[in-house]
Structures are given as structure tokens and as C-alpha cells.
Motif scaffolding. Sequence first.
Motif, PDB file in Angstrom:
ATOM      1  N   HIS A  41      -6.599  36.209  21.075  1.00 59.99           N
ATOM      2  CA  HIS A  41      -5.145  36.383  21.130  1.00 59.99           C
ATOM      3  C   HIS A  41      -4.431  35.409  20.185  1.00 59.99           C
ATOM      4  O   HIS A  41      -3.406  35.753  19.595  1.00 59.99           O
ATOM      5  CB  HIS A  41      -4.651  36.261  22.576  1.00 59.99           C
ATOM      6  CG  HIS A  41      -5.023  37.486  23.386  1.00 59.99           C
ATOM      7  ND1 HIS A  41      -4.349  38.684  23.261  1.00 59.99           N
ATOM      8  CD2 HIS A  41      -6.011  37.699  24.285  1.00 59.99           C
ATOM      9  CE1 HIS A  41      -4.905  39.593  24.051  1.00 59.99           C
ATOM     10  NE2 HIS A  41      -5.913  39.023  24.684  1.00 59.99           N
ATOM     11  N   ALA A  42      -5.002  34.212  20.024  1.00 59.68           N
ATOM     12  CA  ALA A  42      -4.406  33.255  19.078  1.00 59.68           C
ATOM     13  C   ALA A  42      -4.501  33.807  17.653  1.00 59.68           C
ATOM     14  O   ALA A  42      -3.562  33.699  16.857  1.00 59.68           O
ATOM     15  CB  ALA A  42      -5.119  31.905  19.168  1.00 59.68           C
ATOM     16  N   LEU A  43      -5.644  34.428  17.326  1.00 58.66           N
ATOM     17  CA  LEU A  43      -5.809  35.024  15.999  1.00 58.66           C
ATOM     18  C   LEU A  43      -4.817  36.176  15.813  1.00 58.66           C
ATOM     19  O   LEU A  43      -4.169  36.292  14.759  1.00 58.66           O
ATOM     20  CB  LEU A  43      -7.253  35.529  15.834  1.00 58.66           C
ATOM     21  CG  LEU A  43      -7.551  36.284  14.537  1.00 58.66           C
ATOM     22  CD1 LEU A  43      -7.368  35.387  13.304  1.00 58.66           C
ATOM     23  CD2 LEU A  43      -8.977  36.858  14.554  1.00 58.66           C
ATOM     24  N   ALA A  44      -4.689  37.012  16.854  1.00 57.46           N
ATOM     25  CA  ALA A  44      -3.749  38.139  16.765  1.00 57.46           C
ATOM     26  C   ALA A  44      -2.340  37.615  16.519  1.00 57.46           C
ATOM     27  O   ALA A  44      -1.599  38.137  15.664  1.00 57.46           O
ATOM     28  CB  ALA A  44      -3.810  38.975  18.037  1.00 57.46           C
ATOM     29  N   GLN A  45      -1.963  36.558  17.237  1.00 57.80           N
ATOM     30  CA  GLN A  45      -0.621  35.998  17.066  1.00 57.80           C
ATOM     31  C   GLN A  45      -0.423  35.432  15.653  1.00 57.80           C
ATOM     32  O   GLN A  45       0.607  35.667  15.013  1.00 57.80           O
ATOM     33  CB  GLN A  45      -0.382  34.908  18.112  1.00 57.80           C
ATOM     34  CG  GLN A  45       1.082  34.526  18.170  1.00 57.80           C
ATOM     35  CD  GLN A  45       1.359  33.481  19.245  1.00 57.80           C
ATOM     36  OE1 GLN A  45       0.578  33.298  20.189  1.00 57.80           O
ATOM     37  NE2 GLN A  45       2.467  32.790  19.091  1.00 57.80           N
TER      38      GLN A  45
END
Length: 244
Positions: A41-45
Motif C-alpha cells: 500500500h505504501a508503494l501504491a501511495q
Amino acid sequence: MNPVVLITGASRGIGRETARLFAGKGYRVAINYLHSADQAHALAQELQERGCHVMAVSADVRKPEAVAAMVESVRQTLGPIDVLVNNAGTAQQKLFTDLTEADWDEMFAVHVKGTFFCCQAVLPRMIHQKAGCIVNVSSVWGLSGASCEVHYAAAKSAVIGMTRALARELGPSKIRVNCVAPGVIDTDMNAALDEETRACLREQTALEEIGTAEDVARTIYFLSSEESRFITGQVISPNGGFLI
Ligand code: NAP
């Protein structure tokens, strides 16, 4: 609409850098993960903040129902999948004589069955469209063999065999299937290696280097791009000259 890529095991390591590269090239990127939800999710953000269309999607590639649900979720959110990168994987070092049937089955479940399930899930639409690209991530150990990793090396050799056979079957549908067989790459998978072992591995390459996840990502991207339109059924090994 920009093309869609699904990258399995993109929460960390090679998959994560591959997701960054495809997103930078304008792809809509589905970031698959299993356990590392926070990192996915950090990468997606991070990528959304750069204006990219991405989603993080959880699925265990060992489970066909989970894979089918993931592919449907990607289709609904980003669109039909144009490029599949089968990258999810695990490693284990053990003497062959200590390997259990469970160790063997687990290695084949992630690498071989996972690749099988993901390909089966995306192919009906690719075949219908007569377009698409699959890049499977094998390993230099799948080409050369590896001591104390016989099950890993055997599973990665099977991925190469699948690549070649699928490329023949899917060629008439204009779908290309290729394989990347990385050498030793600096990711979590090799985090436990001590400095002596790393130095020894470096010395075994012509370039005297351990590779980066970006080195592999660039090869994966090349095999998905128009630059490689006449390449199918091939294995490219970014390994710094480990095998020549
Ligand atoms: P890594 O940093 O350990 O990352 C492995 C990735 O695979 C993680 O994102 C992990 O997701 C995911 N994964 C594992 N099991 C999964 C499953 N059942 N379902 C879905 N995702 C799963 O490893 P890496 O070095 O980037 O390796 C990526 C690929 O390159 C693997 O296929 C590996 O065999 C191959 N390779 C690596 C090297 C090397 O030296 N590093 C060399 C040759 C080949 P979660 O964390 O979310 O669970």
C-alpha cells in the motif's frame, strides 16, 4: 487507455522496482502482495502521488480461486491485463537429503503452480484479443543448478520449460512469453548472506558485482515492450556475467 500490467510479488524486491518502472512508463499497475500489505500500500501511495494509476491487490498465487479473484478485481479497477509478470517467489537453502515432501511441494506451489494459475487466469482475454505479453521470473539457478537449493533450481527450470512451451502454443495468438533468469540480486531474499558469501558471489561474476532489483526490472520491461516484439520463448539472464 494506457496498458495494464499485473506484477505478482510486487510488495518488495524485484517486483517493487518493476512496478515503479512500469508506472513511470505510463502503465496502469496492479501490485500483487501476500503478507506485506503495508509495503504494497505504501508503494501504491507513492506511485499515486506521482500521478500513476495503480492498485495494490492481495492474493496468494498458490491458490487458483484467489488468483481468479485478483484478476477480476484488476479488470474492474484498472482494465483488462495486457502484461503479466510472474515474479512472486520464495527461496530456501537445505541439503537435498534434508528436503521434505512439504518443502518440495511448497517450492513448486509458489513458482510453478503460481505461474500456471496466473497465466490461466489472464489468457482467455489475451487470446481473444490476440495480444498480450507474459514475462516469467526464473533464476540463474534454474539454468545452472544450485547446490543446497535443488527444489528451488528444479522449480525455476520448470518455469523455463513452461515459458518455452507456452510461447509455442500462444505464438499464433500473437502473445509473447519470455523468461528472465536473474543472477544474484540485492533483495530481502539474499538479506541473510554474510559478507564473505557476498564477496564470493561477486567474484564469480565478470562484472564483480551483485545486481540490483532495477537491473532485473529493466530486463522485464524490455521483454514487455515493443522493442522486443520479435522475441518469444527466450530466456534472458541479467547476471553480471555469472554464467557466460
Ligand atoms: P523478495 O524480495 O523476497 O520478494 C518476494 C516477493 O514475492 C514478495 O513481494 C512476496 O510478497 C511475494 N510472494 C511470495 N510468495 C507469494 C505468494 N504465495 N503469493 C503472492 N506473492 C508472494 O524476493 P526477490 O528477490 O524480489 O525475488 C523475486 C523473484 O525473483 C522470485 O521469483 C525469485 O525467485 C526471483 N529471483 C531472485 C533472485 C535474487 O537473487 N534475489 C535471483 C534469481 C531469481 P509478500 O512479502 O507480500 O508476502
